[in-house]
Design an enzyme around this catalytic site. Structure first.
Site, PDB file in Angstrom:
ATOM      1  N   SER A 147      -9.513 -63.451  -5.864  1.00 25.48           N
ATOM      2  CA  SER A 147     -10.661 -64.342  -5.656  1.00 25.48           C
ATOM      3  C   SER A 147     -11.692 -64.039  -6.725  1.00 25.48           C
ATOM      4  O   SER A 147     -11.802 -62.890  -7.183  1.00 25.48           O
ATOM      5  CB  SER A 147     -11.280 -64.075  -4.280  1.00 25.48           C
ATOM      6  N   TYR A 163     -14.621 -58.180   1.646  1.00 27.15           N
ATOM      7  CA  TYR A 163     -13.639 -59.157   1.146  1.00 27.15           C
ATOM      8  C   TYR A 163     -13.493 -59.007  -0.372  1.00 27.15           C
ATOM      9  O   TYR A 163     -12.376 -58.947  -0.905  1.00 27.15           O
ATOM     10  CB  TYR A 163     -14.100 -60.573   1.513  1.00 27.15           C
TER      11      TYR A 163
HETATM   12  P1  NDP Z   1      -7.139 -70.851   4.873  1.00 22.05           P
HETATM   13  O1  NDP Z   1      -8.039 -70.133   5.835  1.00 22.05           O
HETATM   14  O2  NDP Z   1      -7.332 -72.319   4.678  1.00 22.05           O
HETATM   15  O3  NDP Z   1      -5.609 -70.605   5.312  1.00 22.05           O
HETATM   16  C1  NDP Z   1      -5.195 -69.294   5.551  1.00 22.05           C
HETATM   17  C2  NDP Z   1      -3.707 -69.248   5.736  1.00 22.05           C
HETATM   18  O4  NDP Z   1      -3.325 -67.877   5.860  1.00 22.05           O
HETATM   19  C3  NDP Z   1      -3.226 -69.944   6.991  1.00 22.05           C
HETATM   20  O5  NDP Z   1      -1.963 -70.495   6.737  1.00 22.05           O
HETATM   21  C4  NDP Z   1      -3.131 -68.795   7.995  1.00 22.05           C
HETATM   22  O6  NDP Z   1      -2.151 -69.008   9.005  1.00 22.05           O
HETATM   23  C5  NDP Z   1      -2.673 -67.669   7.096  1.00 22.05           C
HETATM   24  N1  NDP Z   1      -2.999 -66.343   7.604  1.00 22.05           N
HETATM   25  C6  NDP Z   1      -4.213 -65.831   7.930  1.00 22.05           C
HETATM   26  N2  NDP Z   1      -4.087 -64.556   8.355  1.00 22.05           N
HETATM   27  C7  NDP Z   1      -2.758 -64.263   8.285  1.00 22.05           C
HETATM   28  C8  NDP Z   1      -1.990 -63.123   8.603  1.00 22.05           C
HETATM   29  N3  NDP Z   1      -2.554 -62.004   9.075  1.00 22.05           N
HETATM   30  N4  NDP Z   1      -0.646 -63.196   8.428  1.00 22.05           N
HETATM   31  C9  NDP Z   1      -0.057 -64.319   7.965  1.00 22.05           C
HETATM   32  N5  NDP Z   1      -0.725 -65.427   7.650  1.00 22.05           N
HETATM   33  C10 NDP Z   1      -2.066 -65.402   7.819  1.00 22.05           C
HETATM   34  O7  NDP Z   1      -7.250 -70.054   3.484  1.00 22.05           O
HETATM   35  P2  NDP Z   1      -7.289 -70.579   1.956  1.00 22.05           P
HETATM   36  O8  NDP Z   1      -6.186 -71.516   1.707  1.00 22.05           O
HETATM   37  O9  NDP Z   1      -8.681 -70.971   1.634  1.00 22.05           O
HETATM   38  O10 NDP Z   1      -7.037 -69.204   1.174  1.00 22.05           O
HETATM   39  C11 NDP Z   1      -5.759 -68.772   0.736  1.00 22.05           C
HETATM   40  C12 NDP Z   1      -5.939 -67.563  -0.143  1.00 22.05           C
HETATM   41  O11 NDP Z   1      -6.782 -67.877  -1.245  1.00 22.05           O
HETATM   42  C13 NDP Z   1      -6.584 -66.361   0.555  1.00 22.05           C
HETATM   43  O12 NDP Z   1      -5.979 -65.172   0.111  1.00 22.05           O
HETATM   44  C14 NDP Z   1      -8.027 -66.430   0.100  1.00 22.05           C
HETATM   45  O13 NDP Z   1      -8.666 -65.179   0.129  1.00 22.05           O
HETATM   46  C15 NDP Z   1      -7.855 -66.957  -1.323  1.00 22.05           C
HETATM   47  N6  NDP Z   1      -9.050 -67.595  -1.849  1.00 22.05           N
HETATM   48  C16 NDP Z   1      -9.571 -68.742  -1.278  1.00 22.05           C
HETATM   49  C17 NDP Z   1     -10.710 -69.308  -1.785  1.00 22.05           C
HETATM   50  C18 NDP Z   1     -11.339 -70.536  -1.204  1.00 22.05           C
HETATM   51  O14 NDP Z   1     -12.446 -70.885  -1.610  1.00 22.05           O
HETATM   52  N7  NDP Z   1     -10.690 -71.238  -0.284  1.00 22.05           N
HETATM   53  C19 NDP Z   1     -11.404 -68.717  -2.934  1.00 22.05           C
HETATM   54  C20 NDP Z   1     -10.782 -67.520  -3.448  1.00 22.05           C
HETATM   55  C21 NDP Z   1      -9.651 -66.994  -2.915  1.00 22.05           C
HETATM   56  P3  NDP Z   1      -2.595 -69.403  10.538  1.00 22.05           P
HETATM   57  O15 NDP Z   1      -3.259 -70.743  10.426  1.00 22.05           O
HETATM   58  O16 NDP Z   1      -1.327 -69.434  11.299  1.00 22.05           O
HETATM   59  O17 NDP Z   1      -3.550 -68.327  10.963  1.00 22.05           O
END
Ligand code: NDP
Length: 248
Positions: free
Chosen positions: A143, A157
């Site tokens: 990130s 984070y």
């Molecule tokens: P979302 O919150 O939209 O989606 C998260 C996803 O991760 C869901 O599919 C969720 O599944 C899954 N998830 C959460 N916890 C777990 C776990 N313990 N085990 C398995 N699956 C899990 O996140 P984003 O798409 O926004 O983010 C994706 C990645 O990108 C992350 O690593 C985030 O830190 C990174 N990121 C995002 C940014 C943003 O602005 N959006 C910016 C910078 C980095 P379920 O729904 O079943 O819980």
């Protein structure tokens, strides 16, 4: 060689966009989720409707037994993995460090860091020529917070994502001669549900004036970078940390 990718957190946001794009480019996709099986099933359904191959697979990436079971399910259904996208990640409520408790830090590091280490370990055991594999690639989701620090919001984070950058560099060097490439994508402000999960549903709109391009990014724009990095088009790229931030 079959192109087989496991996308952790593939049920929503950046992970879902990555799963859908990879499938369009011929990858068989294992769509991991933690809790929301309906969302994962919907991603699988759209991939299959377009003629692609996909499976949904439940596992909390922070739980070793569940991760081992997930990889075994992918082995049994699709065969040896050729790519891993370590995308599952969480934020938490905006707080200062002096308000945070250790349970929050443990969960943050368990999911964002240990989850990525665990899944990468299982992937290397399958892909590395040292283990009889045919090579492959790993993309870790970092990130922009790793550079910016998350002050007043979530320094924990940011620290977990800084660790992802260091891990990407180290693992890339460790397995480069074994046919495995390891890269990271570092998104900026991306429009997904993660902000609402941290109690800031309007975060992208409120902060987009800080982005040189003056807008948030889409999950699809991040997916384009991820899918390029996992594929053969990036065959000489390893240890890269690619910012997808609109210049931030
Ligand atoms: P979302 O919150 O939209 O989606 C998260 C996803 O991760 C869901 O599919 C969720 O599944 C899954 N998830 C959460 N916890 C777990 C776990 N313990 N085990 C398995 N699956 C899990 O996140 P984003 O798409 O926004 O983010 C994706 C990645 O990108 C992350 O690593 C985030 O830190 C990174 N990121 C995002 C940014 C943003 O602005 N959006 C910016 C910078 C980095 P379920 O729904 O079943 O819980």
């Amino acid at each position: 060689m079959d192109k087989i990718v496991l996308v952790t957190g593939g049920s929503r946001g950046i992970g879902a966009a990555t799963a859908l794009l990879a499938a369009r480019q011929g990858w068989a996709v294992a769509v991991n989720y933690a809790q929301h099986s309906l969302a994962a099933d919907e991603v699988v359904r759209s991939i299959r409707a377009a003629g692609g191959r996909a499976m949904a697979v439940q596992a909390d990436v922070a739980d070793e037994a569940q991760v081992l079971r997930m990889f075994e399910q992918v082995d049994a259904r699709f065969g040896r993995l050729t790519a891993l996208v370590n995308n599952a990640g969480i934020v938490d409520r905006a707080q200062r460090l002096d308000q945070m408790d250790i349970a929050r830090w443990r969960r943050m590091l368990d999911v964002n860091l240990l989850g990525s280490l665990l899944c990468a370990r299982e992937a290397v055991r399958r892909m590395s020529t040292r283990h009889g594999g045919a090579g492959g690639s790993i993309v870790n989701l970092s990130s922009a917070a790793a550079r910016l620090g998350g002050a007043g919001q979530y320094v924990d984070y940011a620290a977990s994502k800084g660790a992802i950058d260091a891990f990407t560099i180290g693992l890339a060097r460790e397995v480069a001669a074994e046919g495995v490439r390891v890269n990271a994508v570092r998104p900026g402000l991306i429009e997904t549900e993660i902000h609402a999960s941290g109690g800031q549903p309007e975060r992208v709109r409120e902060l987009q004036h800080l982005v040189p391009m003056q807008r948030g990014g889409t999950a699809e724009e991040v997916a384009q970078a991820i899918v390029w990095l996992i594929g053969e088009a990036a065959s000489y790229t390893t240890m890269a940390i690619l910012d997808v931030t609109g210049g931030r």
